[in-house]
Write an enzyme that holds these catalytic residues in place. Sequence first.
Site, PDB file in Angstrom:
ATOM      1  N   HIS A 108       0.857  -1.192   0.000  1.00 31.85           N
ATOM      2  CA  HIS A 108       0.000   0.000   0.000  1.00 31.85           C
ATOM      3  C   HIS A 108       0.886   1.232   0.000  1.00 31.85           C
ATOM      4  O   HIS A 108       1.498   1.570   1.005  1.00 31.85           O
ATOM      5  CB  HIS A 108      -0.908  -0.022   1.221  1.00 31.85           C
ATOM      6  N   HIS A 143      -4.113   3.268  -3.554  1.00 30.73           N
ATOM      7  CA  HIS A 143      -4.250   2.695  -2.216  1.00 30.73           C
ATOM      8  C   HIS A 143      -3.524   1.367  -2.034  1.00 30.73           C
ATOM      9  O   HIS A 143      -2.606   1.258  -1.234  1.00 30.73           O
ATOM     10  CB  HIS A 143      -5.731   2.529  -1.869  1.00 30.73           C
TER      11      HIS A 143
END
Lengths: 737, 737
Positions: free
Chosen positions: B101, B338
């Site tokens: 991430h 993300h």
Amino acid sequence: MAVRLITGVHATIGTHSFSMPRDGAPTQVPMRHVEFLRLMSLASCSIHSSHVASLSCKHIIRTTTIEVPEGEAATGQLLEKSVNTIRFLAIDAVEKANSGHVGMPMGCAPMGHILYDEVMRYNPKNPYWFNRDLFVLSSGHGCMLQYALLHLAGYDSVSEQDLKHFSQWGSRTPGHPENFVTPGVEVTTGPLGQGIANAVGLALSEKHLAARFNKPDIEIVDHYTYVILGDGCQMEGISNEVCSLAGHWGLGKLVAFYDDNHISVDGDIEIAFTEDVSARFEALGWHTLWIKNGNTGYDDLREAIKEAKAVTDKPTLTKVTTTIGFGSPNKANSYRAHGSALGTKEVEATRQNLGWRYEAFFVPEDVKCHWSCHVPRGAALEVDWDAKFAEYEKKYPEDAATLKSIISGELPPGWADVLPRYTPEGPEAATRNLSQQCLNALAEVLPCFLGGSADVASSIMTLIKTFGNFQKDTPEERNVCFGVREHGMGGICNGMALHSPGLIPYCATCFVFSDYMRAAMRISALSEAGVLYIMTHDSIGVGENGPTHQPIEHLMNFRTMPNILVLRPADGNETAGAYKVAVLSRKRPSVLPLSRQKLPHLPGTSVEGVEKGGYIISDNSTGNKPDLIVLSTGSELQIAANAADELRRGKTVRVVSLVSWELFQEQSDEYKESVLPESVTARISIEAGCTLGWQKYVGAKGKIIGMDRFGASAPSGKIFKEYGITVESIITASRSL
Amino acid sequence: MAVRLITGVHATIGTHSFSMPRDGAPTQVPMRHVEFLRLMSLASCSIHSSHVASLSCKHIIRTTTIEVPEGEAATGQLLEKSVNTIRFLAIDAVEKANSGHVGMPMGCAPMGHILYDEVMRYNPKNPYWFNRDLFVLSSGHGCMLQYALLHLAGYDSVSEQDLKHFSQWGSRTPGHPENFVTPGVEVTTGPLGQGIANAVGLALSEKHLAARFNKPDIEIVDHYTYVILGDGCQMEGISNEVCSLAGHWGLGKLVAFYDDNHISVDGDIEIAFTEDVSARFEALGWHTLWIKNGNTGYDDLREAIKEAKAVTDKPTLTKVTTTIGFGSPNKANSYRAHGSALGTKEVEATRQNLGWRYEAFFVPEDVKCHWSCHVPRGAALEVDWDAKFAEYEKKYPEDAATLKSIISGELPPGWADVLPRYTPEGPEAATRNLSQQCLNALAEVLPCFLGGSADVASSIMTLIKTFGNFQKDTPEERNVCFGVREHGMGGICNGMALHSPGLIPYCATCFVFSDYMRAAMRISALSEAGVLYIMTHDSIGVGENGPTHQPIEHLMNFRTMPNILVLRPADGNETAGAYKVAVLSRKRPSVLPLSRQKLPHLPGTSVEGVEKGGYIISDNSTGNKPDLIVLSTGSELQIAANAADELRRGKTVRVVSLVSWELFQEQSDEYKESVLPESVTARISIEAGCTLGWQKYVGAKGKIIGMDRFGASAPSGKIFKEYGITVESIITASRSL
């Protein structure tokens, strides 16, 4: 709707007039009532004409001196008497059982009375009437409140006998409300916070159905969800999750009462709960009200409900400050009134204090008479709605048919044919992706198949492509965005599943995060809510995200939970089979653990096989006597198949897919023997999960390949190799057998 | 504290001056530094003198042209460069792993820089220094932020090599932060909301220890807990639970940053999260702030931290509005930044966009040099504290000794002797009550044994009678009132357990409600947090409260969870034994399922038996060849014992208490064979829980008595009888063997 009951002669219910002789049987049944009886077939519980007789209110006839109110509402002494009846039914039942929670019903009796006597629209003789208002007692421990109300309102499910058998073996009044035991109870509560979550699901369902089926000229779906929740519910995280969503969705027909009695098991909540609840709810987008005297503030309660209904774009929380154990001179406002019987002495003192001169379980005649209006009133409400539905059906036959199927739960013929089938030649695919194909196919044919995920739709693959998002202003859509709120999601789906038999909710997250929603999933299982739990990333196949994201014990854990199906498909056909079983399983929730990683479509897998729970996918033996049986599920079935291919050079090997242990267990002994013959003890199982439990099928002489430790961060292939979930492990194990 | 590093000649750390030759080895180690090395033995991680060499900042010496700031804080270009270094370490690591991430570290790099470079007090060479400030990355998926910071700050646990092996097999940089893998990581996060719960537990621990050990003249416990949490954490119910408690307790030293980037996996949080978070936190009793530009608002961040520290009676939540994937021209502010690598092209575009001309994983010399001050600074901080401790020890030797034992985790000699012992003549008692006797005995001798229950202390029996309640104004007390917040309770206890080795937290609720806290309990197991989970009402013995309150599958579920002990005692001696094992088990949490109902003290049970997990409590056979073995645990052991008494009229029968399957599994094969000889296949197990799993010990030919359905509402004796958990069932089963 005005209901006037005039002593022994005449009753008016809405626009219907009944004349009655003194023996209580109506002499005339008006035409619309006949119509009503005909239309009843729509609903799942039929009303018999004998019920209409209860209109006659025998007690009115016999006790001519009793004051009968002109309007709907009991007032003055009768009101107090009714509220005290509720209190004492609770007191007496808990006292007799010497177990239960008496303080909450004593404090919330006024709320209960106003709701069930003045506000809610329901039909006691058909607890499943579709358009009824719904009531959820989130503080489920106070269930005697609801039982007393159902009893007074005329539900057959709670007789005097039932009250006297509160929380006893076989009774319809269990220690916490159970929808599957007591008609009139909408959902199963007790574990705190679950009820408010269910209520949000119920209100969501109403909003969705209303948006889809109401027409400018006919509002065919139109009911409220009322809920009482206490301090305990408020403290639980799940309630914040679902109330945040309720605010976001603008569920204006959700009307919640917060029983602010300031007492929990450990005493004054001051020791652990000093937040400003109303301010929090405002932050969550709710309308809030406060009734400072919930013990006797009847008009405030009435006004609050009126105001709550007037606010149509927000749910309303009314904080109602009450006294737990109200009326008990020595235990009120104390934890000693919370979780046990008052005790003979204190019951007596409470009787004195509240001027209650009746014996245990007695319902005074005037109270009985007053409440007796609810049976005819409820019947009339349903008659009215049925008439409306008949009109709707005439004007909008297609919508009516769809709505009917949602109400009845009847699935469209041939629905399962849309599920895709696969051949071994097809491209490899993760079962999470195959799942999405099934979901999208089903959404086309099932009239009310809706759900979503806990903020991982794009990874969990739950998006229905032909629909938009269910939102405040687009409630007709079917993709529900739950946010990162697994627990709330499960609770909401329980409410959805229990709203209407044809409403089939699914919800999804990573399998490991089922830990967040276990409590709600257990309620699905217990309350027979056929939710589909789509649980992807179901093993160390998760890979780099590491052990916090890799389920190990979860497969076996759900196999041990009663009344829930675990279906772990290995490929496309098994995924389709899992969906078929899950959709058909309306009273048993299903858990579908799915892979993150790509998998081949295996020769031998089938929908029919899945329906049996366990079946042979390949075998080179004859006479039901293979040298070796390799058992597996899901993503490891391909490993079993590959190992068998190698082992078959010298042995006869059977590969069994044990996709659903529960279904396999339910097969006949003959079938089970045909798959797993007792005489073949050379068995190997392989599953990327804990080993405990596999002994059941592998036996004392077999080998179990699995993992009893946490996973690790690495590409998934590497982890499978390092943990020995491999073809080589099977071959090595086979040598030692 | 001012740190000036002057090119290659001299360094000043607080009051310590170092002169260094050009080869980087310090010529003089100041006296207090020697003292510091001596004192290090207090802490659990020793610092070797070689570490002091890192003081020399070789790069300063070699790169004389680099600007070295005079004060602590990097400013201007250097600051931007440092922040971009953090961003690109995250970008490069995620890119190389092709997993992870990246967006969160890119957005939160400014926060991370300010915290680790300017605010937090820590010693990189001793990550376990007791009085360090604690940092929790509740948005654990953004772990590359923390790894980059630990790397820059000089922690040995995160080398360049580790960054290059992000989320790979065997690396110290797993896909989510794991305290047991990476020194410098305080707790294990990733499952959302757990981190903020841990942080509340850490801050509670500090407040408790400070209240007990600080003196008017010496503040020996004084550290902050900083936490970054994101939208995901905010949506999870657990975070509301623990933040409600943090507000209630007034944890002024808890400083939280809410990474308000408005993006989650499914896109803009607008679709599911529109509540007013700051208003909610104010309702929870927090101080709140908002930094509108978290991407470059460094001074705002500095000011916010100053203000947060100034508010000493409330925790502070600073909402920091950031851009996820800040700097990525095409993916910033989108869910595409993300959960995956940016991709070669976008990484290049981001390099261009941020003017980052370096190769992957490169730390510019001036940045390296700037951060190099943290090793000497940290050493000096610890030296200072050690000196303070020496003074404290002189003035308050008793308190110092106690605090030392809490820091080291050393248990007082003979502590286990206080555990009560029982004889069969003693009065029957529920194990929940016997548990309270153990708890109270232990609280007298263990220096930091504290905990409580989720609002059921009076029923769960966890009250320590010699202490009051831990509250905002009485933080020195030890009964922690968690309210009805099981999940938060578990998460908080994990933080407590990981705060100090000698801090032993226990927490309690009804066993069935372990479902609410499973996710936190799994983190206990994974993160080696030795929490004691006291779980009463452990079966259908619950009685009238019914199936919502009766655990069925829970015993087996925890037996399948890795690294957690299940200890289900049958009576007094086994309860004492369970506590002894649990207290000793500091890296493995324990679950103690306890009965609601009274049980007799059985002949043959013992503490020593419990320590072996499984043992013989009675036997009338010789030569390790009984005709029958009856296995049981907890409240059913008495049933097994009673049945054996009857069966012994004609048979030799052995009764085995299998109190902890995990411990029994760890015994030698000889011991196991001495208890459960392979040759004896006539075995019966009885346990009021699911049967799946028992096959492991009962084998294919034995009989398992248990229940695979939900319970019921009734007095407990009735339920046992109806479900066949009885002596008669054992006798019937024995006939068929």
